[in-house]
Design an enzyme around this catalytic site. Structure first.
Site, PDB file in Angstrom:
ATOM      1  CG  ASP A  33      -2.302   0.888   1.148  1.00 51.32           C
ATOM      2  OD1 ASP A  33      -2.143   1.935   0.818  1.00 51.32           O
ATOM      3  OD2 ASP A  33      -3.464   0.157   1.140  1.00 51.32           O
ATOM      4  N   GLY A  38      -5.142   4.497   2.277  1.00 49.36           N
ATOM      5  CA  GLY A  38      -5.016   3.384   3.399  1.00 49.36           C
ATOM      6  C   GLY A  38      -4.508   3.911   4.578  1.00 49.36           C
ATOM      7  CE1 TYR A 147     -12.658   3.469  -7.878  1.00 49.47           C
ATOM      8  CE2 TYR A 147     -15.188   3.311  -8.474  1.00 49.47           C
ATOM      9  CZ  TYR A 147     -14.032   2.683  -7.813  1.00 49.47           C
ATOM     10  OH  TYR A 147     -14.259   1.612  -6.967  1.00 49.47           O
TER      11      TYR A 147
END
Length: 326
Positions: A33, A38, A147
């Protein structure tokens, strides 16, 4: 020897739950990550384990993982409207370059790879409920296009690697998911509604609230991912809960759960906001023997209990205006 699995986006909401599941199943788990969305606190309980590793790395750059790999789960991506409107280029890059790098790694390691696509590939659907055969109604130059099109490209390049290079691939289309470890400030309906109710703020619904969503609890989703990874099916599979509800009714449910006395207020619907979301899960039922087990009432209670444990400092990070539209 334990099977080894790489989970990109491993410190995120879904990625961290997947790390937990595969550790519990006896795998050696490598989480990766770049921590843009995150959070290490989601996986810090795993750091002490012998069979868990964490790589702080951006998958849009070349990926090197020493040793053998049996599986790759590619879950690295911003996943909420606030995120991908704030970092549109990174969103496109992780769907395109990040997926390309993960597929290249899968090819080099002879690993099976599962990529995390989304119900957003259907856009504002003209077919209801949405089946995997529906090609979608997406605006490629609209605000959500970064997206939606990143995920559509992800599916295309994954199938290209499958057909041309013979890479062992799986594609999951994830519908709205919720549960503990959701970020408070990601702008999605559930944390936005709960946050506003707990702070005594009016609850914001966009449009007239008639647009629908279908919410799947995270443990059900993880079970579907696990079964799909270990299946022999390479085409896309919807995983979600087909229990459809309007956002107005969903806001009312959250109000009842929290005991809030606030009002529901309405604001203009954002551009390209999907009017309906409901997965057809026939393939998941027939191929994977999967169906959701956790009802919305039970799942909401568990999620609410989690949010109540968060500190006042974490609550203070919530934006005043929510774009709770996904």
């Amino acid at each position: 020897m334990k099977k080894r699995i790489l989970i990109t986006g491993g410190a995120g909401f879904l990625g961290s739950h997947l790390c937990d599941r595969f550790i519990a199943e006896g795998y050696h788990v490598i989480a990766m990550d770049n921590l843009i969305t995150g959070d290490l606190k989601n996986i810090e309980h795993l750091f002490k384990l012998e069979h868990f590793e964490f790589y702080h790395h951006d998958v849009t750059k070349f990926i090197h993982v020493p040793g053998e790999l049996d599986y790759i789960l590619h879950f690295a991506s911003p996943a909420s409207p606030i995120d991908y409107l704030k970092i549109p280029i990174q969103t496109l890059k992780v769907g395109a370059m990040g997926t390309h790098n993960c597929l290249g790694l899968a090819k080099a390691k002879s690993a099976r790879i599962l990529v995390a696509s989304t119900s957003e590939v259907y856009g504002d659907p003209l077919v209801h409920p949405q089946t995997e055969e529906y090609w979608g109604n997406v605006n490629p130059v609209g605000p959500r296009g970064v997206y939606d099109e990143a995920k559509r490209y992800m599916e295309s390049i994954t199938m290209a690697y499958h057909t041309f290079h013979g890479v062992d691939t799986r594609i999951i289309r994830i519908f709205n998911t919720y549960g503990p470890r959701m970020r408070l400030n990601d702008g999605r309906a559930l944390p936005a509604f709960i946050g506003q109710a707990l702070r005594g703020e009016d609850m914001t619904v966009f449009g007239d609230g008639s647009q629908t969503r279908s919410f799947c609890y995270v443990s059900d989703l993880v079970e579907g991912i696990y079964r799909l990874l270990l299946s022999d099916y390479s085409l896309p599979v919807n995983i979600g809960n087909p229990d459809e509800i309007s956002l107005k009714d969903f806001a009312e449910e959250v109000l009842q759960l929290t005991g809030g006395k606030v009002n529901i207020i309405y604001k203009p619907l954002p551009a390209d906001d999907p009017k309906q979301r409901k997965p057809d899960i026939t393939k998941a039922r027939n191929i994977l023997g999967w169906a959701p087990l956790i009802g919305r009432k039970e799942g909401l209670a568990k999620t609410y209990d989690y949010f109540k444990t968060l500190s006042s400092e974490e609550w203070s990070k919530q934006p005043k205006e929510f774009q709770s539209r996904k």
